[in-house]
Design a protein around this motif. Structure first.
Motif, PDB file in Angstrom:
ATOM      1  N   ARG A 624     -13.727  21.142  49.784  1.00  0.00           N
ATOM      2  CA  ARG A 624     -14.789  21.654  50.632  1.00  0.00           C
ATOM      3  C   ARG A 624     -15.510  20.518  51.354  1.00  0.00           C
ATOM      4  O   ARG A 624     -15.872  20.638  52.530  1.00  0.00           O
ATOM      5  N   GLY A 625     -15.763  19.416  50.662  1.00  0.00           N
ATOM      6  CA  GLY A 625     -16.474  18.310  51.283  1.00  0.00           C
ATOM      7  C   GLY A 625     -15.736  17.746  52.477  1.00  0.00           C
ATOM      8  O   GLY A 625     -16.347  17.442  53.516  1.00  0.00           O
ATOM      9  N   ILE A 671     -15.091  12.328  49.819  1.00  0.00           N
ATOM     10  CA  ILE A 671     -14.213  12.606  48.686  1.00  0.00           C
ATOM     11  C   ILE A 671     -14.918  13.550  47.722  1.00  0.00           C
ATOM     12  O   ILE A 671     -15.998  13.233  47.204  1.00  0.00           O
ATOM     13  N   GLY A 672     -14.333  14.705  47.457  1.00  0.00           N
ATOM     14  CA  GLY A 672     -14.915  15.646  46.507  1.00  0.00           C
ATOM     15  C   GLY A 672     -14.704  15.209  45.077  1.00  0.00           C
ATOM     16  O   GLY A 672     -13.880  14.338  44.779  1.00  0.00           O
ATOM     17  N   ASP A 673     -15.455  15.833  44.144  1.00  0.00           N
ATOM     18  CA  ASP A 673     -15.318  15.425  42.748  1.00  0.00           C
ATOM     19  C   ASP A 673     -13.962  15.796  42.173  1.00  0.00           C
ATOM     20  O   ASP A 673     -13.476  15.149  41.245  1.00  0.00           O
ATOM     21  N   ILE A 703     -18.305   5.278  51.195  1.00  0.00           N
ATOM     22  CA  ILE A 703     -17.576   6.409  50.632  1.00  0.00           C
ATOM     23  C   ILE A 703     -18.576   7.358  49.990  1.00  0.00           C
ATOM     24  O   ILE A 703     -19.340   6.979  49.094  1.00  0.00           O
ATOM     25  N   PHE A 704     -18.570   8.591  50.464  1.00  0.00           N
ATOM     26  CA  PHE A 704     -19.464   9.626  49.941  1.00  0.00           C
ATOM     27  C   PHE A 704     -18.691  10.473  48.926  1.00  0.00           C
ATOM     28  O   PHE A 704     -17.741  11.170  49.300  1.00  0.00           O
ATOM     29  N   HIS A 705     -19.085  10.368  47.660  1.00  0.00           N
ATOM     30  CA  HIS A 705     -18.521  11.221  46.613  1.00  0.00           C
ATOM     31  C   HIS A 705     -19.337  12.515  46.609  1.00  0.00           C
ATOM     32  O   HIS A 705     -20.517  12.514  46.228  1.00  0.00           O
ATOM     33  N   LEU A 706     -18.721  13.594  47.038  1.00  0.00           N
ATOM     34  CA  LEU A 706     -19.426  14.864  47.239  1.00  0.00           C
ATOM     35  C   LEU A 706     -19.264  15.709  45.978  1.00  0.00           C
ATOM     36  O   LEU A 706     -18.187  16.239  45.698  1.00  0.00           O
ATOM     37  N   LEU A 707     -20.337  15.833  45.213  1.00  0.00           N
ATOM     38  CA  LEU A 707     -20.273  16.381  43.863  1.00  0.00           C
ATOM     39  C   LEU A 707     -20.956  17.738  43.790  1.00  0.00           C
ATOM     40  O   LEU A 707     -22.155  17.855  44.048  1.00  0.00           O
ATOM     41  N   ASN A 708     -20.183  18.766  43.457  1.00  0.00           N
ATOM     42  CA  ASN A 708     -20.805  20.066  43.187  1.00  0.00           C
ATOM     43  C   ASN A 708     -20.253  20.698  41.912  1.00  0.00           C
ATOM     44  O   ASN A 708     -20.459  21.881  41.658  1.00  0.00           O
TER      45      ASN A 708
END
Length: 798
Positions: A624-625, A671-673, A703-708
């Motif tokens: 999704r990210g 980058i998603g979790d 680098i954005f680690h997109l965490l949900n």
């Protein structure tokens, strides 16, 4: 006593401003002198009590037993200086400058053997142990080059503080803590000298590195790639026993020629990096891995084929005919060549030196056929072979396709005379092709779009200029609302004669559009321009088989659209762009919504582009990210998407170091979790290259680690498409580090948790050169936003 002229000479250089250090080593080495083997060059004080330790006595006796056989009558000369900058003069007094020769391999014993024992705490004035080590390394390289001294990892022992935060094997030498007890240092000296004699000087198989013959395969491959691509091609490697010599030779050749030498966390990361460099720079590659690694490339091997990427992947292999070989992949029970054939990868099997030239010719011809990478499976015999080979001249490559004038005229009529909406989606464009696309779009009112698989091939910004014709992303997932509404004004799809979509350099995969094949066939006029006839889609109305630059050059003089048609198209674009935004973009919740975070980040990027001439290359992982980043952020050029081909989670992340270390680009990664947990960290291999292998990051990498906390696409599919509740398979537990900052070589590395977004602070971080920023971004899951799935286009908020 008169010393015979033919007596072997070995040297021990002791570099320390501490008299006790030099005295201990000299006294210890005195115990190796007896009969015809003499130790000279230093006066020393030998308090016997320092050498009464039973371990020292045992090791010195065993060392002498070995040296009596291997080195019975040598003259061992000790050289002592207080500082590194005095070493040059001291050696000059004892050594003659040697002329290096390259007329074939020469044994190590033909050269000058020197053991360097250096106390960098007193031999250098630098306050930092890493800096002292680097000064020692640079000094020894310079001195040894001057006097023709060959180095090996056994030739150098550097004593200093011990860094407990890392464990690293220096191929340059051994880095050790200065012992607190003298007998331990004495043992070290005995051990180091005897090890050097055994592994290098007395080893008949050890040859001087500068005279070592390169294997034929390395010369053939690196020379071929240099002829084809100059300094653009890159060497990517992961170690292995039987390919270690090939790796060494290829890395040396690449560095000497100015080509990037790139490692990775595993074999898969090598392929991901090579694919990214091919997509961005059309950079060919040479990848070398050891036996049994055919399956370690994941689906990225197929992605390389789909991208028609040019390069070679060399797999070490066991000798043919071996019964059940360890790690063998071509034998009576299996055949890796069948794996390659199943994936459509050209493969050459090298086993016979007498056929090597002919087999390599076949590999080079396959390279030119643009069928993707060429796999080379090489036996140990080939990986050792170092004789000259003659490579027959490859067969000429077939001429490029050339479309008929009728096809070009048909496209021109569509653009000039048809009062319909026209959308153009592009694959990779060269600079000249991109300029022509922008010019033609401006002249004709074409709406330009990119895709989830190839974001940024056309973009909102081009060299700082706003591209008014760029509308957004057209894709199965994450289709921009402006693109959707251009093709669905008033909420209904246009009729067949009311719209046309032009695909340039695209195979029109189902990911490329939000439409089914039946819609593409029945409701949209499809124009496809490709230089590969087999890529023409079955629903294409107007196929053009041509090299794109040739097509655009021939099309441009035919462009003369009616004014009212252009204005009508521009009005449609403006109306589609004016669609209202999701109101959540203004809601600063915690955790942040994707809509809010990416709207805030996009505003930062817009400001950087407008006021700081900022440009970047985006890396978008599967999830999704990645979709939200492609859909919502302005771009300044082509990026890399893990959604390309097999949609492999982690590919975009693993590809970042290869591009960061081989260009000056600013990089933004999303980058998603899920992807973050699926692949190894990029930091260990990156740290090694930055700290110890001379690599540099010159731009800014953020680098954005997109965490949900979950696999969002799967969850949305389950909740939207199947109207069901989620379960544990969609959940992830991710531990998030606190904020920290460190330095790798000349690169600043920092991690920060982002629970909100401070535009000024983030802008400063994105502009910092030679920096790697890692951001952990807390986001909430949401099915409705960003048209993640086709059903989410019915978002009630819009």
């Amino acid at each position: 006593m008169v010393i015979a002229r033919n007596k072997q000479e070995l040297f021990v250089a002791i570099v320390s401003g501490d008299r006790s250090f030099a005295n201990t080593i000299a006294s210890a080495l005195r115990h190796l002198g007896r009969d015809e083997r003499q130790i000279t060059g230093m006066s020393f004080d030998d308090p016997s009590s320092d050498f009464e330790h039973p371990v020292f006595r045992t090791l010195s006796e065993r060392a002498n037993t070995y040296l009596d056989e291997a080195l019975p009558d040598a003259l061992i000369k000790l050289v002592n200086v207080a500082r590194l900058d005095e070493l040059d003069i001291a050696l000059k007094e004892r050594l003659r400058t040697l002329q290096r020769t390259t007329d074939g391999p020469r044994p190590w014993s033909d050269g000058t053997t020197v053991l360097f024992l250096i106390d960098t705490r007193t031999a250098s004035t630098s306050p930092n142990s890493d800096a002292r080590f680097n000064i020692a390394k640079a000094t020894l390289f310079r001195v040894c080059e001057k006097f023709g001294i060959s180095l090996s990892p056994y030739s150098v022992c550097i004593y200093d503080e011990f860094d407990e935060s890392i464990v690293y094997s220096h191929t340059f030498g051994s880095r050790r803590k200065l012992p607190d007890e003298k007998w331990v240092l004495a043992v070290d000296a005995i051990r180091a000298f005897t090890d050097l004699v055994q592994t290098r000087h007395a080893n008949a198989r050890a040859i001087l590195p500068e005279t070592e013959t390169k294997i034929s395969l390395s010369i053939a491959l690196t020379d071929f790639l240099t002829r084809q691509a100059g300094t653009r091609w890159g060497f990517h490697f992961f170690t292995g026993t039987i390919v270690s010599k090939l790796i060494q030779d290829c890395a040396t050749a690449a560095r000497w020629a100015g080509n990037p030498v790139l490692r990775g966390a595993n074999e898969h990361s090598l392929a991901a990096g090579a694919l990214a460099r091919w997509q961005l720079q059309q950079a060919p590659f040479l990848i070398v891995v050891t036996a049994a690694m055919v399956d370690e490339f994941r689906g990225t091997l197929a992605n390389l084929r789909a991208a028609q990427a040019k390069g070679f992947i060399v797999f070490g292999e066991t000798e043919p005919g071996v019964w059940q070989p360890f790690q063998g992949t071509v034998h009576r029970d299996e055949d890796a060549r069948a794996v390659m054939a199943a994936r459509g990868i050209p493969c050459v099997y090298l086993t016979d030196p007498d056929r090597l030239g002919q087999d390599l010719t076949a590999a080079f011809e396959a390279y030119h056929r643009r069928q993707g990478p060429v796999a080379i499976i090489a036996s140990p015999t080939i990986l050792r072979y170092a004789e000259p080979i003659e490579i027959p001249k490859p067969e000429p490559v077939a001429a490029q396709p050339n479309a008929s004038d009728d096809s070009i005229d048909a496209v021109a009529r569509l653009l000039n005379e048809e009062p319909c909406v026209v959308v153009c989606q592009c694959g990779h464009l060269s600079e000249s092709e991109r300029n022509l696309v922008y010019e033609i779009a401006h002249q004709t009112g074409i709406a330009l779009v990119d895709s989830l698989a190839r974001p940024g091939t056309t973009a909102r910004y081009d060299n700082g200029r706003v591209v008014d014709e760029f509308l957004g992303t057209m894709s199965l997932y994450g289709c921009s609302s402006s693109v959707w509404h251009l093709l669905h004004p008033a909420g209904r799809p246009l009729e067949h004669d009311e719209n046309a979509v032009i695909f340039l350099k695209s195979r029109i995969t189902d990911l490329a559009t939000p439409f089914s094949e039946s819609v593409l066939r029945d409701r949209i006029r499809v124009v496809q321009v490709t230089d590969t006839p087999s890529h023409i889609a079955p629903f294409t109305d107007l196929p053009v088989v041509d090299e794109l630059h040739s097509f655009l050059v021939r099309l441009k003089p035919r462009i003369a659209p009616k004014y009212w048609i252009v204005e009508r198209r521009r009005t449609a674009i403006a109306e589609a762009r004016a669609r209202p935004l999701d109101p959540l973009v203004a809601v600063p919740s915690m955790p942040m919504s994707s809509e809010y975070f990416f709207a805030q980040l996009n505003a930062v990027l817009e400001e950087l582009i407008a006021n700081h001439n900022y440009t970047y290359t985006g890396f978008y992982d599967v999830g999704r990210g990645g979709i939200s980043a492609v859909r919502n952020l302005v771009r300044t050029g082509e990026g890399v998407s893990g959604w390309y081909g097999r949609a492999l989670m982690g590919d975009a992340l693993e590809a970042i170091p290869a591009v960061a270390l081989s260009s000056r680009r600013n990089i933004l990664g999303f980058i998603g979790d899920g992807a973050l947990q699926l692949v190894p960290s990029i930091l260990p291999a990156l740290r090694q290259q930055l700290c110890y292998e001379g690599a540099r990051i010159e731009g800014n990498v953020s680098i954005f680690h997109l965490l949900n906390g979950g696999f969002s696409i799967i969850r949305s599919y389950r909740e939207l498409q199947q109207s069901a509740n989620t379960d544990a398979q969609m959940s992830l537990l991710t531990s998030v580090e606190g904020d920290w900052q460190t330095q790798y070589g000349e690169t600043e590395i920092a991690h920060q948790r982002l629970v909100d977004l401070n535009p000024a602070a983030l802008s400063a971080k994105l502009l910092a050169p030679a920096t790697l920023n890692l951001f952990s971004v807390y986001l909430a899951h949401d099915n409705e936003g960003d048209s993640v799935l086709p059903l989410s286009r019915k978002n009630w908020r819009m």
